[in-house]
Design a protein around this motif. Structure first.
Motif, mmCIF file in Angstrom:
data_model
loop_
_atom_site.group_PDB
_atom_site.id
_atom_site.type_symbol
_atom_site.label_atom_id
_atom_site.label_comp_id
_atom_site.label_asym_id
_atom_site.label_seq_id
_atom_site.Cartn_x
_atom_site.Cartn_y
_atom_site.Cartn_z
ATOM 1 N N GLY A 1 -2.228 42.504 12.912
ATOM 2 C CA GLY A 1 -2.299 41.257 13.660
ATOM 3 C C GLY A 1 -1.349 40.211 13.131
ATOM 4 O O GLY A 1 -0.576 39.608 13.886
ATOM 5 N N TYR A 2 -1.380 39.995 11.811
ATOM 6 C CA TYR A 2 -0.501 38.973 11.234
ATOM 7 C C TYR A 2 0.952 39.433 11.281
ATOM 8 O O TYR A 2 1.857 38.617 11.478
ATOM 9 C CB TYR A 2 -0.923 38.667 9.800
ATOM 10 C CG TYR A 2 -0.243 37.449 9.228
ATOM 11 C CD1 TYR A 2 -0.244 36.242 9.919
ATOM 12 C CD2 TYR A 2 0.408 37.506 8.002
ATOM 13 C CE1 TYR A 2 0.374 35.127 9.410
ATOM 14 C CE2 TYR A 2 1.029 36.392 7.473
ATOM 15 C CZ TYR A 2 1.019 35.196 8.187
ATOM 16 O OH TYR A 2 1.649 34.095 7.670
ATOM 17 N N GLY A 3 1.204 40.743 11.113
ATOM 18 C CA GLY A 3 2.555 41.250 11.240
ATOM 19 C C GLY A 3 3.113 41.023 12.635
ATOM 20 O O GLY A 3 4.283 40.655 12.807
ATOM 21 N N SER A 4 2.279 41.222 13.651
ATOM 22 C CA SER A 4 2.709 40.968 15.027
ATOM 23 C C SER A 4 2.947 39.486 15.267
ATOM 24 O O SER A 4 3.820 39.110 16.056
ATOM 25 C CB SER A 4 1.658 41.496 16.005
ATOM 26 O OG SER A 4 1.517 42.895 15.881
ATOM 27 N N THR A 5 2.203 38.644 14.593
ATOM 28 C CA THR A 5 2.411 37.199 14.718
ATOM 29 C C THR A 5 3.762 36.800 14.151
ATOM 30 O O THR A 5 4.487 35.973 14.728
ATOM 31 C CB THR A 5 1.293 36.432 13.996
ATOM 32 O OG1 THR A 5 0.022 36.893 14.456
ATOM 33 C CG2 THR A 5 1.411 34.943 14.250
ATOM 34 N N ILE A 6 4.130 37.388 13.023
ATOM 35 C CA ILE A 6 5.459 37.135 12.446
ATOM 36 C C ILE A 6 6.544 37.638 13.385
ATOM 37 O O ILE A 6 7.579 36.998 13.571
ATOM 38 C CB ILE A 6 5.572 37.799 11.062
ATOM 39 C CG1 ILE A 6 4.517 37.229 10.116
ATOM 40 C CG2 ILE A 6 6.964 37.604 10.482
ATOM 41 C CD1 ILE A 6 4.429 37.961 8.785
ATOM 42 N N ALA A 7 6.308 38.812 14.009
ATOM 43 C CA ALA A 7 7.275 39.350 14.964
ATOM 44 C C ALA A 7 7.428 38.420 16.169
ATOM 45 O O ALA A 7 8.542 38.240 16.687
ATOM 46 C CB ALA A 7 6.832 40.741 15.421
ATOM 47 N N SER A 8 6.328 37.820 16.617
ATOM 48 C CA SER A 8 6.399 36.871 17.729
ATOM 49 C C SER A 8 7.214 35.647 17.352
ATOM 50 O O SER A 8 8.003 35.140 18.166
ATOM 51 C CB SER A 8 4.983 36.454 18.148
ATOM 52 O OG SER A 8 4.223 37.575 18.552
ATOM 53 N N LEU A 9 7.050 35.178 16.123
ATOM 54 C CA LEU A 9 7.856 34.050 15.652
ATOM 55 C C LEU A 9 9.337 34.406 15.668
ATOM 56 O O LEU A 9 10.179 33.601 16.105
ATOM 57 C CB LEU A 9 7.418 33.665 14.235
ATOM 58 C CG LEU A 9 8.290 32.632 13.520
ATOM 59 C CD1 LEU A 9 8.288 31.296 14.257
ATOM 60 C CD2 LEU A 9 7.820 32.441 12.073
ATOM 61 N N LEU A 10 9.672 35.598 15.209
ATOM 62 C CA LEU A 10 11.073 36.024 15.196
ATOM 63 C C LEU A 10 11.629 36.109 16.615
ATOM 64 O O LEU A 10 12.790 35.726 16.857
ATOM 65 C CB LEU A 10 11.182 37.379 14.498
ATOM 66 C CG LEU A 10 12.593 37.963 14.347
ATOM 67 C CD1 LEU A 10 13.480 37.026 13.538
ATOM 68 C CD2 LEU A 10 12.530 39.330 13.683
ATOM 69 N N THR A 11 10.835 36.584 17.554
ATOM 70 C CA THR A 11 11.270 36.659 18.948
ATOM 71 C C THR A 11 11.568 35.274 19.506
ATOM 72 O O THR A 11 12.597 35.059 20.174
ATOM 73 C CB THR A 11 10.196 37.342 19.810
ATOM 74 O OG1 THR A 11 9.929 38.648 19.282
ATOM 75 C CG2 THR A 11 10.649 37.455 21.249
ATOM 76 N N VAL A 12 10.686 34.325 19.235
ATOM 77 C CA VAL A 12 10.892 32.955 19.706
ATOM 78 C C VAL A 12 12.137 32.342 19.069
ATOM 79 O O VAL A 12 12.916 31.646 19.730
ATOM 80 C CB VAL A 12 9.640 32.102 19.406
ATOM 81 C CG1 VAL A 12 9.906 30.632 19.703
ATOM 82 C CG2 VAL A 12 8.453 32.598 20.204
#
Length: 294
Positions: free
Chosen positions: A263-274
């Motif tokens: 979950g937190y790894g995907s949150t970091i990935a979402s930040l990188l996408t943005v």
């Protein structure tokens, strides 16, 4: 052509397979990853709904802030080096070497196809201090400059990482920008020379504006690639010393696959996408403003 483009069935046949593959390969994984951001856990231990807890954790996570800052710093330094060195190489190919540039282009492009691990091992040897000095320290000592272990400090590791990635990729950008420069009509350049535009004036007022589209594409391509850097950092410094050279991608990888927090790894990935999307939009906006002023 108009009859084909006006036929909805033909459009569906032509675009349908590509859209299907893009949806399965890109959009579905992105949606799946976004869904993970609202959960905690992994496939082994199971998932529990956490709401916006992962985003709150990201907001207050100092390691994430450090990784984000390093990602921006690395992207700015390497992108500037890649595009600048690539443009200088392209100018060299077109205006100095001309038809004899094929061999030089091939030699300069060669590092692009080398494995990242091999390049990283070579640079570790070049900047080594033990058991014996590498060529970089030997050259510096030859001019009276003594430098310690490059990989023992954040600044030294950052410098080696930037030098390695610029050296490795500038041949690619040289070829990419070379393709844009050769499309400039010879008549335009000859007319400018007859009007007295030579050297820097020719490049500044003729070559640079006419090569702006391919230059913009190179900048966008470079920034998006450097923001997602992973393999070169992992191979050269492994994010060290400590976590001083850890980008968002490596922090995301360790969080998800080493610590098992999808979950937190995907949150970091979402930040990188943005971040990637935002930087790209900013580059396009400034470039459009410059073109409008021009």
């Amino acid at each position: 052509m108009r009859s084909v483009l006006g036929d909805r069935r033909a459009i569906a046949v032509l675009l349908g397979p590509a859209l299907l593959v893009y949806t399965l390969v890109m959009l579905v994984p992105m949606g799946w990853s976004l869904g993970y951001t609202f959960f905690k856990g992994n496939v082994i231990e199971g998932f529990t709904f956490g709401g916006l807890g992962n985003f709150e954790k990201l907001w207050h996570d100092p390691q994430a802030h450090s990784a984000l800052w390093f990602t921006f710093k690395y992207a700015l330094a390497v992108s500037a080096g890649q595009v600048l060195c690539g443009y200088l190489l392209a100018l060299l190919y077109v205006f100095v070497l001309r038809k004899s540039s094929a061999v030089v282009r091939t030699l300069v492009f060669f590092p692009v196809i080398l494995p990242t691990v091999a390049v990283a091992l070579m640079f570790q040897k070049l900047f080594a201090v033990a058991p014996q000095n590498g060529l970089a320290n030997i050259a510096l000592e030859g001019v009276g400059i003594h430098h310690g272990d490059w990989f023992a400090s954040a600044g030294g590791s950052f410098v080696v990482l930037v030098v390695m990635d610029v050296w490795r990729s500038m041949g690619f950008y040289g070829v990419l920008l070379f393709a844009g420069l050769v499309d400039i009509p010879d008549e335009t350049l000859e007319s400018a020379r007859l009007d007295g535009a030579t050297g820097w004036r020719l490049i500044r007022h003729i070559v640079l504006p006419l090569s702006a589209p391919v230059l913009l594409s190179s900048v966008v391509f470079s920034i998006n690639g450097t923001l997602k850097v992973f393999d070169s950092v992992l191979a050269l410094t492994n994010g060290g010393p400590g976590s001083d050279t850890t980008p968002l991608t490596l922090y995301m990888f360790r969080t998800a696959f080493s610590y098992g927090d999808y979950g937190y790894g995907s949150t970091i990935a979402s930040l990188l996408t943005v971040v990637c999307l935002g930087v790209t939009l900013i580059v396009f906006r400034f470039s459009r403003r410059d073109l409008t002023k021009g």
